[in-house]
Motif scaffolding. Structure first.
Motif, PDB file in Angstrom:
ATOM      1  N   SER A 232       0.810  -1.220   0.000  1.00  0.00           N
ATOM      2  CA  SER A 232       0.000   0.000   0.000  1.00  0.00           C
ATOM      3  C   SER A 232       0.845   1.274   0.000  1.00  0.00           C
ATOM      4  O   SER A 232       0.469   2.265  -0.613  1.00  0.00           O
ATOM      5  N   ILE A 234       1.231   3.585   2.102  1.00  0.00           N
ATOM      6  CA  ILE A 234       0.442   4.736   2.549  1.00  0.00           C
ATOM      7  C   ILE A 234       1.264   5.592   3.506  1.00  0.00           C
ATOM      8  O   ILE A 234       1.990   5.084   4.341  1.00  0.00           O
ATOM      9  N   PHE A 251      -5.881  12.653   6.640  1.00  0.00           N
ATOM     10  CA  PHE A 251      -5.530  12.564   5.223  1.00  0.00           C
ATOM     11  C   PHE A 251      -4.382  11.586   5.028  1.00  0.00           C
ATOM     12  O   PHE A 251      -3.524  11.430   5.896  1.00  0.00           O
ATOM     13  N   SER A 254      -0.804   7.773  -1.167  1.00  0.00           N
ATOM     14  CA  SER A 254      -0.092   6.584  -1.628  1.00  0.00           C
ATOM     15  C   SER A 254       0.256   6.814  -3.087  1.00  0.00           C
ATOM     16  O   SER A 254      -0.621   6.774  -3.955  1.00  0.00           O
ATOM     17  N   ASN A 257      -2.070   8.906  -5.371  1.00  0.00           N
ATOM     18  CA  ASN A 257      -3.454   8.794  -4.904  1.00  0.00           C
ATOM     19  C   ASN A 257      -3.600   9.447  -3.531  1.00  0.00           C
ATOM     20  O   ASN A 257      -2.742   9.283  -2.658  1.00  0.00           O
ATOM     21  N   TYR A 258      -4.720  10.152  -3.369  1.00  0.00           N
ATOM     22  CA  TYR A 258      -4.965  10.887  -2.131  1.00  0.00           C
ATOM     23  C   TYR A 258      -6.264  10.399  -1.498  1.00  0.00           C
ATOM     24  O   TYR A 258      -7.224  10.089  -2.202  1.00  0.00           O
ATOM     25  N   TYR A 259      -6.292  10.373  -0.143  1.00  0.00           N
ATOM     26  CA  TYR A 259      -7.431   9.797   0.556  1.00  0.00           C
ATOM     27  C   TYR A 259      -7.794  10.614   1.794  1.00  0.00           C
ATOM     28  O   TYR A 259      -6.943  11.268   2.404  1.00  0.00           O
ATOM     29  N   MET A 261      -9.288   9.215   5.318  1.00  0.00           N
ATOM     30  CA  MET A 261      -9.518   7.936   5.970  1.00  0.00           C
ATOM     31  C   MET A 261     -10.168   8.171   7.325  1.00  0.00           C
ATOM     32  O   MET A 261      -9.778   9.080   8.069  1.00  0.00           O
ATOM     33  N   VAL A 273     -13.252   5.101   3.465  1.00  0.00           N
ATOM     34  CA  VAL A 273     -12.138   5.760   2.780  1.00  0.00           C
ATOM     35  C   VAL A 273     -12.717   6.524   1.595  1.00  0.00           C
ATOM     36  O   VAL A 273     -13.513   5.981   0.832  1.00  0.00           O
ATOM     37  N   LYS A 274     -12.333   7.786   1.464  1.00  0.00           N
ATOM     38  CA  LYS A 274     -12.750   8.569   0.307  1.00  0.00           C
ATOM     39  C   LYS A 274     -11.538   8.877  -0.550  1.00  0.00           C
ATOM     40  O   LYS A 274     -10.508   9.353  -0.058  1.00  0.00           O
ATOM     41  N   ILE A 275     -11.643   8.597  -1.834  1.00  0.00           N
ATOM     42  CA  ILE A 275     -10.592   8.970  -2.782  1.00  0.00           C
ATOM     43  C   ILE A 275     -10.760  10.452  -3.113  1.00  0.00           C
ATOM     44  O   ILE A 275     -11.859  10.903  -3.462  1.00  0.00           O
ATOM     45  N   LEU A 276      -9.679  11.218  -3.004  1.00  0.00           N
ATOM     46  CA  LEU A 276      -9.712  12.650  -3.225  1.00  0.00           C
ATOM     47  C   LEU A 276      -8.945  13.009  -4.493  1.00  0.00           C
ATOM     48  O   LEU A 276      -8.020  12.305  -4.882  1.00  0.00           O
TER      49      LEU A 276
END
Length: 400
Positions: A232, A234, A251, A254, A257-259, A261, A273-276
């Motif tokens: 991952s 992360i 926040f 990875s 990719n931004y999240y 959590m 988890v939201k993908i931003l």
């Protein structure tokens, strides 16, 4: 130089986008995010222009007159931002690495100051409901295996060690990027943090992040979430980490990719988890919604605090607002509005419906409004810096 301006009376206001100026005070520098003390006076700073370090100042909230200045450092220090500043019950606590200072926000006197030579200090601090300030330290000589979390009461110096995180291998670097103090479902006080370890794996510089919860009352680890750097990868960077609604919100990144959590406080399992579309620069809450602010001209969306389901979103590019650019520490919640300093504009979003409530320019300003604002709710005044002046403006009438 100080300029006092009489605001226009409400009855004479024709252009409702105008923001009237109460006073301006010239500092010839950028300032920290203003803080309003309990007496209605405003704490600001001069960040870069003094060889003695960042100068903290208190000004009369009604007219901008200077009341006191503070710069009682061990050696000159600059650019205190975000979690390196804590304000609690008219005391300001600031920290840079192994130096920590506490300042009376009414008198400007140093309450205490501390220097932990031989240690590196984390950039973030945290405070609990009982007024204990928490700070993490690292020993230069332990091969970056240990993180020590100490605490002292905000108004007196008496450090005590409350937690040690120990890694099993040597690291190139170790750091506690974020930390928050909350309570578990039993009402016991816990620390939740995100340690980050930098390592060399197969000749490559890699990192490993974890989310850990330590029970201060029971003196034991509550739970821990590990992330494998070969999968991952992360990382949790230094930004807002907030405990609310029985969850920890933070926040993460990875690769590209931004999240956002959300972890359950009871067991560390992911609630959602939201993908931003960009990395997060601010985290706000209103009613049953979490509102992450993202770098640049990204849309603003509100999500359900329990499920992550989107409630509304607003795109400023769709509105032709190409100059909108969210950054760290530039926004705050006032009643049902999110207010943000947008360089030459002030932006207001109605959080009940996700609609733009205000987007306007003050009549008097220098260069760029940034690093957020303080609000005197009783007088409906806002305090904001523009890289040269501390300004006191009226709230626009659309923000009620």
């Amino acid at each position: 130089m100080r300029e006092i301006v009489s605001p226009a009376s409400p009855s004479s206001a024709v252009d409702t986008t105008n923001i009237d100026t109460i006073w301006r005070s010239e500092i010839r520098d950028a300032s920290m995010t203003p803080i309003l003390n309990s007496e209605g006076n405003i704490i600001t700073s001069k960040v870069f222009s003094n060889p003695i370090g960042e100068v903290f100042e208190l000004r009369d909230g009604k007219n901008g007159n200077l009341i006191w200045q503070w710069s009682d450092y061990f050696f000159p220090e600059y650019a205190f931002r975000g979690a390196s500043i804590i304000y609690h019950k008219d005391v300001i606590i600031i920290s840079k690495s192994y130096n920590t200072y506490a300042i009376d926000a009414i008198t400007g006197k140093t309450l205490w100051r501390d220097q932990q030579k031989g240690f590196l200090g984390g950039k973030s601090m945290a405070i609990d409901e009982d007024g204990f300030v928490y700070h993490s330290f690292y020993d230069r000589d332990d091969k970056n295996r240990n993180i020590y979390v100490w605490r002292t009461h905000f108004d007196q110096l008496n450090w005590e060690q409350v937690f040690v995180y120990s890694d099993t291998v040597d690291n190139n670097k170790i750091s506690l990027m974020n930390m928050v103090i909350t309570k578990n479902t039993k009402g016991e006080k816990i620390i939740v943090g995100t340690p980050l370890m930098f390592r060399t794996i197969n000749g490559e510089n890699r990192h490993m992040s974890k989310v850990i919860a330590y029970n201060i009352d029971a003196k034991k680890k509550e739970w821990q979430v590990d992330y494998n750097p070969d999968k991952s990868n992360i990382q949790f960077w230094k930004t807002d980490m907030i405990a609310k609604h029985n969850k920890i919100y933070v926040f993460a990144v990875s690769g590209t990719n931004y999240y956002l959590m959300a972890y359950k406080i009871e067991d560390g399992l992911l609630a959602f988890v939201k993908i931003l579309e960009e990395f997060g620069v601010g985290l706000h809450f209103y009613k049953d919604m979490v509102i992450p602010l993202l770098n640049g001209n990204a849309l603003v969306a509100a999500y359900d605090v329990n499920t992550g389901v989107e409630k509304w979103n607003i795109s400023f590019l769709d509105k032709g607002r190409y100059i909108v650019n969210f950054d760290f520490y530039d926004s705050k919640i006032y009643k049902n509005f999110l207010i943000s300093t947008q360089c030459n504009k002030i932006l207001g979003i109605n959080l009940d419906n996700g609609k733009e409530a205000f987007f306007g320019t003050p009549k008097a300003m220098n260069d760029c409004l940034q690093f957020g604002l303080a609000i005197n709710e009783e007088k409906r005044w806002i305090y904001v810096q523009d890289r040269r002046y501390i300004n006191c403006y009226t709230l626009p009438i659309q923000i009620k």
